[in-house]
Write a protein that holds these residues in place. Structure first.
Motif, PDB file in Angstrom:
ATOM      1  N   LYS A   7       0.476  -1.154   0.119  1.00  0.00           N
ATOM      2  CA  LYS A   7       0.298   0.235   0.235  1.00  0.00           C
ATOM      3  C   LYS A   7       1.063   1.343  -0.051  1.00  0.00           C
ATOM      4  CE  LYS A   7      -4.297  -2.356   2.432  1.00  0.00           C
ATOM      5  NZ  LYS A   7      -5.730  -2.253   2.899  1.00  0.00           N
ATOM      6  N   VAL A   8       0.562   2.701  -0.970  1.00  0.00           N
ATOM      7  CA  VAL A   8       1.477   4.048  -1.543  1.00  0.00           C
ATOM      8  C   VAL A   8      -0.083   4.470  -0.666  1.00  0.00           C
ATOM      9  CG1 VAL A   8       2.259   4.828  -2.848  1.00  0.00           C
ATOM     10  CG2 VAL A   8       2.875   2.543  -2.305  1.00  0.00           C
ATOM     11  N   ALA A   9       1.031   5.848   0.513  1.00  0.00           N
ATOM     12  CA  ALA A   9       0.205   6.855   0.225  1.00  0.00           C
ATOM     13  C   ALA A   9       0.944   8.230  -0.446  1.00  0.00           C
ATOM     14  CB  ALA A   9       0.406   7.164   1.895  1.00  0.00           C
ATOM     15  N   LEU A  10      -0.067   8.837  -1.055  1.00  0.00           N
ATOM     16  CA  LEU A  10       0.767   9.881  -2.084  1.00  0.00           C
ATOM     17  C   LEU A  10       0.560  11.189  -1.194  1.00  0.00           C
ATOM     18  CD1 LEU A  10       1.843  10.630  -5.001  1.00  0.00           C
ATOM     19  CD2 LEU A  10       0.073  10.581  -5.660  1.00  0.00           C
ATOM     20  N   LEU A  11       1.749  12.000  -1.287  1.00  0.00           N
ATOM     21  CA  LEU A  11       1.762  13.519  -0.231  1.00  0.00           C
ATOM     22  C   LEU A  11       1.647  14.529  -1.406  1.00  0.00           C
ATOM     23  CD1 LEU A  11       3.122  12.566   3.222  1.00  0.00           C
ATOM     24  CD2 LEU A  11       1.216  12.119   2.413  1.00  0.00           C
ATOM     25  N   ALA A  42      -3.151   3.652  -2.005  1.00  0.00           N
ATOM     26  CA  ALA A  42      -3.811   3.394  -1.134  1.00  0.00           C
ATOM     27  C   ALA A  42      -4.538   5.076  -0.578  1.00  0.00           C
ATOM     28  CB  ALA A  42      -3.682   2.953   0.165  1.00  0.00           C
ATOM     29  N   GLY A  43      -4.156   6.118  -0.840  1.00  0.00           N
ATOM     30  CA  GLY A  43      -5.193   7.358  -0.049  1.00  0.00           C
ATOM     31  C   GLY A  43      -3.804   8.385  -0.716  1.00  0.00           C
ATOM     32  N   VAL A  44      -4.344   9.524  -1.006  1.00  0.00           N
ATOM     33  CA  VAL A  44      -3.708  10.899  -2.436  1.00  0.00           C
ATOM     34  C   VAL A  44      -4.138  12.248  -1.037  1.00  0.00           C
ATOM     35  CG1 VAL A  44      -3.372  12.191  -4.043  1.00  0.00           C
ATOM     36  CG2 VAL A  44      -4.107   9.965  -4.190  1.00  0.00           C
ATOM     37  N   ALA A  45      -3.233  12.863  -0.441  1.00  0.00           N
ATOM     38  CA  ALA A  45      -3.585  13.805   0.960  1.00  0.00           C
ATOM     39  C   ALA A  45      -3.292  15.190   0.079  1.00  0.00           C
ATOM     40  CB  ALA A  45      -2.348  13.731   2.253  1.00  0.00           C
ATOM     41  N   VAL A  46      -3.972  15.749  -0.955  1.00  0.00           N
ATOM     42  CA  VAL A  46      -3.967  17.208  -1.545  1.00  0.00           C
ATOM     43  C   VAL A  46      -5.009  18.133  -0.700  1.00  0.00           C
ATOM     44  CG1 VAL A  46      -3.979  15.513  -3.536  1.00  0.00           C
ATOM     45  CG2 VAL A  46      -5.966  16.519  -1.867  1.00  0.00           C
ATOM     46  N   ARG A  47      -4.385  19.323  -1.115  1.00  0.00           N
ATOM     47  CA  ARG A  47      -5.061  20.845  -0.287  1.00  0.00           C
ATOM     48  C   ARG A  47      -6.183  21.005  -0.739  1.00  0.00           C
ATOM     49  NH1 ARG A  47      -0.517  24.943  -1.196  1.00  0.00           N
ATOM     50  NH2 ARG A  47      -0.415  24.385  -2.626  1.00  0.00           N
TER      51      ARG A  47
END
Length: 432
Positions: A7-11, A42-47
């Motif tokens: 699982k990869v989280a992308l910031l 698994a997730g992408v964090a954005v503003r």
């Protein structure tokens, strides 16, 4: 192949992040085969969560980056948001919760690389950052792994595509600095605020990273001498051409002749046309490495942009995921030499100095005396009267190699001469 995905989280999901996500999707089968397990975004964090991001499931998008890296089931965090905070806290939090990190954050690594490496080691995690220097060009891994058995003595490079584009246009078309900058901005090579590029801050961060890896010692951003390129003129390029040179903004990292210290610096320099870096055009990057056993090596390619930078990120992601599967970690920080970092004054280099002087007898003798008093040997002198008259002449002096402190002292003494009306240009000469 293991069936449970990694699982990869992308910031961050800007130009680089969106390309990372796209390649993970379009090359999913190939990546799985190379790693030995499939990847799952698994997730992408954005503003800005409302923005439409093609190819990314909106259910994966979140504004809570901290919660994402704290999940505990994330194997690798990819950080492409840049800046110091919140990136630093998010990376260390990821380590604390069992994830390894792939980063493209040159500013953070140059400032706090040692602390981040220590945190990764404490938690048995990887910290990879090929994309932080020179985009798609494989450079960090060759220095850290391929040349691990060699002694690197010097790293000389063009590591900022924006500045190289501007200088290339000034050289090839005769454009002034502002005109070339305007073209770079129109083409998307330069940011609306180009300060980080043209004043050398971007290149200085990369120089700190390169010096630390090449010389196995800790080099921070504050250790890097920096000069920008905003004062370069068409006249400087004319002088360079008269010497068989061009002008590049260079990042230079080198060991002292006795091997007891290192230096790192970024500044414009005249470079002989015979040097391989002189032919690097447009927005390309290139890095020239000199080592004991391998000799001279050159790494060349696109140094920025979404796809090139994403290529470097994905290369690191594959390596880190392989390490995860084998329950191992890759190379961490190597700072065993503990070499001191000298200031710019200790650097031995050459100067090209252009002076506006009174056009009368005895001026050259006065100028030569100042050089002699500071222990700086003159290589060549060229003098010509001004076409507009006015009793002034242009005097161009090129020195032999000398400590930069002696050369700087010489210039300051020249400014105090009554016969010197002004110091029109000062530039170092490298690559000889």
């Amino acid at each position: 192949m293991r069936t449970r995905p990694l699982k990869v989280a992308l910031l961050g999901c800007g130009v680089v992040g969106s390309e990372v996500a796209r390649i993970m999707t379009t090359h999913a089968d190939d990546l799985a085969a190379r790693i030995g397990a499939p990847l799952e975004l698994a997730g992408v964090a954005v503003r800005r969560p409302a923005k439409v991001r093609e190819g990314i499931d909106p259910a994966l998008v979140t504004t809570d980056a901290t919660a994402l890296v704290k999940r505990g089931d994330i194997d690798v965090v990819v950080e492409v948001i840049g800046g110091i905070e919140p990136a630093r806290t998010l990376i260390t939090t990821a380590f604390e919760h069992g994830a390894s990190v792939v980063s493209a954050n040159k500013a953070l690594l140059a400032k706090d690389g040692a602390a981040l490496h220590a945190a990764a080691q404490k938690h048995g995690a990887d910290l990879y950052y090929e994309a932080a220097v020179a985009g798609a060009i494989p450079l960090i891994r060759p220095l850290r792994e391929s040349l691990a058995g060699d002694k690197v003595n010097r790293v000389l490079g063009i590591v900022n595509g924006t500045t190289n584009f501007i200088l290339d246009k000034m050289d090839s078309t005769g454009a002034g600095y502002q005109e070339a900058l305007d073209e770079a901005t129109a083409l998307g090579y330069a940011e609306a605020d180009p300060t980080a590029d043209v004043e050398g801050f971007d290149a200085a961060a990369k120089a700190a990273i390169l010096a630390g890896i090449a010389f196995h010692t800790r080099v921070r951003l504050d250790d890097v001498y920096r000069e920008g390129m905003t004062e370069i003129t068409a006249a400087d390029f004319a002088s360079a051409k008269a010497m068989g040179c061009t002008i590049k903004l260079l990042a230079i990292c080198e060991r002292a002749w006795d091997g007891g210290s290192v230096t790192a610096r970024v500044h414009p320099a005249m470079l002989p046309l015979s040097h391989p870096l002189a032919s690097v055009r447009e927005a390309y990057n290139a890095v020239f490495v000199e080592s004991d056993a391998a000799g001279q090596l050159m790494f060349y390619g696109p140094g920025a942009g979404g796809s090139p930078t994403a290529s470097a990120v994905l290369g690191d992601l594959v390596a880190v995921c392989r390490n995860k599967l084998s329950e191992a970690t890759g190379p961490g920080e190597s700072a065993y030499t503990g070499l001191p970092v000298d200031g710019m004054g200790a650097v031995v280099t050459r100067y090209h100095i252009s002076l506006d002087v009174a056009d009368k007898p005895g001026v050259l003798a006065q100028v030569a005396t100042v050089f002699s008093e500071h222990g700086v040997s003159i290589d060549t002198v060229r003098q010509q009267g001004r076409q507009d008259g006015g009793g002034e002449a242009s005097l161009v002096v090129v020195t032999h190699r000398a400590p930069d402190a002696a050369l700087s002292g010489t210039v300051e003494a020249l400014r105090s001469l009554d016969t010197v009306r002004g110091v029109a240009s000062i530039m170092r000469v490298e690559g000889e």
